[in-house]
Scaffold this active site. Structure first.
Site, PDB file in Angstrom:
ATOM      1  CB  ILE A 252     -29.776  -7.435  46.896  1.00 16.73           C
ATOM      2  CG1 ILE A 252     -31.106  -7.885  47.485  1.00 16.73           C
ATOM      3  CG2 ILE A 252     -29.945  -6.671  45.584  1.00 16.73           C
ATOM      4  CD1 ILE A 252     -31.981  -6.722  47.969  1.00 16.73           C
ATOM      5  CB  CYS A 253     -29.815 -12.706  44.711  1.00 15.99           C
ATOM      6  SG  CYS A 253     -29.856 -13.823  46.132  1.00 15.99           S
ATOM      7  NE  ARG A 254     -38.040 -15.624  43.995  1.00 14.23           N
ATOM      8  CZ  ARG A 254     -38.556 -16.605  44.728  1.00 14.23           C
ATOM      9  NH1 ARG A 254     -37.766 -17.475  45.327  1.00 14.23           N
ATOM     10  NH2 ARG A 254     -39.864 -16.708  44.870  1.00 14.23           N
TER      11      ARG A 254
ATOM     12  CG  MET B 195     -34.463  -8.090  45.048  1.00 12.78           C
ATOM     13  SD  MET B 195     -34.491  -6.308  45.411  1.00 12.78           S
ATOM     14  CE  MET B 195     -36.050  -5.803  44.674  1.00 12.78           C
TER      15      MET B 195
END
Length: 109
Positions: A60-62, A88
């Protein structure tokens, strides 16, 4: 690229957060492993130590771009990895917990 929806993740699923330090400090999923994408290759051993041997790595990232790159790299290394679609931002919008290292309410930077 294999992807998974935030709503399909269960408590206890292994989550790898590849956002940078300032993003992590603002807020992250509780229990996630943090290895920034800028340090990922050098710190790859931390993932192999922490990840379940027979489980999936949810990256996961932004918003999903950086995590897609890392998930693709992991798949090429033979790891069962998937990108968390929307990152996120979707995690927080879905009402999932975002915390700081101190356990306080966090936010997505």
């Amino acid at each position: 690229m294999p992807t998974v929806e935030v709503t399909d993740l269960k408590d206890g699923d292994f989550l790898l957060d590849v956002r940078e330090d300032d993003e992590w400090r603002a807020g992250h999923a509780e229990g996630a492993l943090h290895i920034p994408i800028s340090e990922f290759v050098a710190r790859y051993g931390e993932l192999t130590e922490a990840a379940p041997q027979d489980g999936r790595v949810h990256v996961i990232c932004r918003s999903g771009g950086r995590s897609a790159q890392v998930a693709m790299y992991l798949v090429q290394q033979g790891v069962d990895a998937v990108n968390v679609d929307g990152g996120m931002q979707v995690w927080a919008a879905a009402g999932r917990s975002v915390v700081t290292d101190e356990g306080q309410q966090g936010f997505v930077l």
